[in-house]
Design a protein around this motif. Sequence first.
Motif, short mmCIF file in Angstrom:
data_model
loop_
_atom_site.label_atom_id
_atom_site.label_comp_id
_atom_site.label_asym_id
_atom_site.label_seq_id
_atom_site.Cartn_x
_atom_site.Cartn_y
_atom_site.Cartn_z
N LYS A 504 0.81 -1.14 0.08
CA LYS A 504 0.08 0.25 -0.12
C LYS A 504 0.92 1.17 -0.06
O LYS A 504 0.64 2.27 -0.71
CB LYS A 504 -1.00 0.07 1.27
CG LYS A 504 -1.95 -0.94 1.23
CD LYS A 504 -2.69 -0.76 2.52
CE LYS A 504 -4.19 -1.85 2.54
NZ LYS A 504 -4.76 -1.80 3.75
N LEU A 507 2.34 1.63 -3.50
CA LEU A 507 1.14 2.29 -4.44
C LEU A 507 0.95 3.70 -4.29
O LEU A 507 0.44 4.28 -5.15
CB LEU A 507 0.21 1.33 -4.44
CG LEU A 507 0.33 -0.19 -4.80
CD1 LEU A 507 -0.94 -1.06 -4.70
CD2 LEU A 507 0.69 -0.03 -6.28
N LYS A 508 0.98 4.13 -2.67
CA LYS A 508 0.38 5.53 -2.74
C LYS A 508 1.65 6.36 -2.83
O LYS A 508 1.36 7.47 -3.20
CB LYS A 508 -0.13 5.47 -1.45
CG LYS A 508 -1.45 4.67 -1.02
CD LYS A 508 -1.98 4.70 0.44
CE LYS A 508 -3.25 4.09 0.55
NZ LYS A 508 -3.96 4.18 1.54
N GLU A 550 -1.39 -0.41 -12.10
CA GLU A 550 -2.66 0.16 -11.88
C GLU A 550 -3.67 -0.97 -11.57
O GLU A 550 -4.50 -0.58 -10.75
CB GLU A 550 -3.08 0.76 -13.36
CG GLU A 550 -2.29 2.02 -13.85
CD GLU A 550 -2.59 2.97 -12.60
OE1 GLU A 550 -3.68 3.34 -12.09
OE2 GLU A 550 -1.70 3.91 -12.39
N LYS A 553 -3.13 -1.34 -7.90
CA LYS A 553 -4.13 -0.32 -7.16
C LYS A 553 -5.57 -0.65 -6.80
O LYS A 553 -5.99 -0.64 -5.83
CB LYS A 553 -4.00 0.99 -8.06
CG LYS A 553 -2.63 1.80 -7.62
CD LYS A 553 -2.59 3.00 -8.19
CE LYS A 553 -1.25 4.04 -7.81
NZ LYS A 553 -1.23 5.24 -8.49
N ASP A 554 -5.94 -1.06 -8.02
CA ASP A 554 -7.48 -1.46 -7.99
C ASP A 554 -7.87 -2.73 -7.05
O ASP A 554 -8.84 -2.60 -6.34
CB ASP A 554 -8.20 -1.89 -9.32
CG ASP A 554 -8.00 -0.86 -10.46
OD1 ASP A 554 -8.12 0.51 -9.93
OD2 ASP A 554 -8.05 -0.91 -11.54
N LEU A 557 -6.00 -1.28 -2.84
CA LEU A 557 -6.51 -0.19 -2.56
C LEU A 557 -8.10 -0.03 -2.76
O LEU A 557 -8.60 1.05 -2.59
CB LEU A 557 -5.85 1.15 -3.33
CG LEU A 557 -4.51 1.15 -3.17
CD1 LEU A 557 -3.68 2.51 -3.51
CD2 LEU A 557 -3.70 1.01 -1.56
#
Length: 662
Positions: A504, A507-508, A550, A553-554, A557
């Motif tokens: 996380k 990704l953030k 991406e 992320k889906d 997150l």
Amino acid sequence: MSTPVGKRLARKFGGISDTGRYFSTTKKGEIHELKEELNSLDKGKKKDAVKKVIAAMTVGKDVSSLFPDVVNCMQTENLELKKLVYLYLINYAKSQPDLAIMAVNTFVKDSQDPNPLIRALAVRTMGCIRVDKITEYLCDPLQKCLKDEDPYVRKTAAICVAKLYDISPEIVEDRGFLDVLRDLIADANPMVVANAVASLSEIQETTSKDIFQISAHTLYKLLAALNECSEWGQVFILDALAKYDAKDARDAESIVERVAPRLQHANCAVVLSGVKVILKQMDVMNNPEMNKTLCKKMGPPLVTLLSAEPEIQYVALRNINLIIQKRPTILANDIKVFFCKYNDPIYVKMEKLEIMIRLASERNIDQVLLEFKEYATEVDVEFVRKAVRAIGRCAIALARSAEACINVLLELIQTKVNYVVQEAICVIKDIFRRYPNQYESIIATLCENLDTLDEPEAKAAMIWIIGEYAERIDNADELLETFLETFLEEATMVQLQLLTATVKLFLKCPTEGPQLKIQTVLNQATQEVDNPDLRDRAYVYWRLLSTDPEAAKDVVLADKPTISDDSHLLDPALLEELLGYIGTLASVYHKPPEAFVSRTRMAVTKADDLQETAEEADAGEAESSADAGPSQSVHQVTNLMGDLMGDDPFAAAAPPCNIPIP
């Protein structure tokens, strides 16, 4: 030397203070001496001899060789002596079925005795002896006793039918005993009615046949007997009424009107059985005003149960827990009675906490939180943890009071008590999941206590918070770094959270620092860890990140579903079933009876079976005696001693038997 068992028997037999002498140490030739005393012409000496035999039997000595001599003592007018002989017969008739036949004539004769106590005693004893040969001779005396002029004999015979059904259902059905039992429901004596209901209910539980069905005609006879029979008779009748499905609202109201006075009874079992009947009928009544009135009526009796001993309190609390899940308004205004006292046992406190959580509302939450805060400062660690968890559960259940709950949790964190802080962090993690993006301002306070965390669950909760709100925490990567240093030594739940939190963070905040961390963690999780769950998750993350960030992320997150505090609620179907068992063990365990009770019937001892196994038993005894010295055949003294003596059937009368029932 007197024993505790001896003292109990002394009270049961009404013996004098020196009854312990019957339990004195074994002397050489004791069996021979007892045989002589049993055949003595002196009635007093004969009675003392039988007491000695019973005492020896009770402490596990084998006195089966005295069977013929004890049976000869049955021919007596002395009721106490007759009871003792009958008790001996119950215990040894299984191992001596052929000799037990010697007593049949006396049983039949006693069942016609002018004294109703002896008539009842004879039938009761014959029902307790689980030997097929005796069963054949029991039917005629039982048939007569079911229609005896004395109600004491009739009520005893009614229970005997259930015992006979357990031994031989075919005989009971063929001889029409079930029809006689149904007729006894219309008996003029309420105790006979209660015992007939108890017997029919017992039989119904052991068979799939429709044995006992309450009709409209039967219903009002049961309600009429309810006011006049003993407290345990009332319990039997109320339990039967709880299974009755009212035809309409008027029928249900009529039943409730007759049962409602039972709520004022001094016996807890009667109160709970009364509540059970009323709850069942409330589902049929379509009168909201009437239901509201009944809820108010049921509250005070349930509250009164909490003034009893702790053990009864616990049973009452477990039942109340079920009741308020169905009808919370019954005790909605009585939450104060569930506040814990300083001297309550821990099991009572825990159950009270659970009920307080269920009864917490916007109106009383301030009182409840003050109580929980007080409990969180006590010395019992388990209770403190439960109290802190309770605050979190209230926050999740009551949205408007969540802020007040969080403020209390922050105050508890300021106490710096290690286990309180860690439990509070676990709870706050759940609150964040219930109310995302609302109370993140307290994260800084939580991070101050990072170094004190040493429990896996608390560490995992804190790591989840850091990973979930990594973009709002300036030094999130540094905080995770403190945990990553010991990644391989951490518990699995902590490792899983660390892995996800690091992903996380990357990704953030896809900078160089998080990228190095994610590479390190993925390498360790895939190459140096044995746990398959952790390794598989690491591979999934690795492939996601390497092929499509991406998509990662889906997945990682994505919005999480809102949690609720329903994990402590029972399934509605199970709750309805358990409400039908209020006042029984099922309502204490919160499990249906079949989950902990076997429905198999006890085997009936047959003479042929005993003869086939006699040689094997003798060989086994001889073999064990070579290793363990002189052996003693230990026979079970059944709990029917209390039944035989007319006392509590559940009173322990002997040491536990270490031989399994065949």
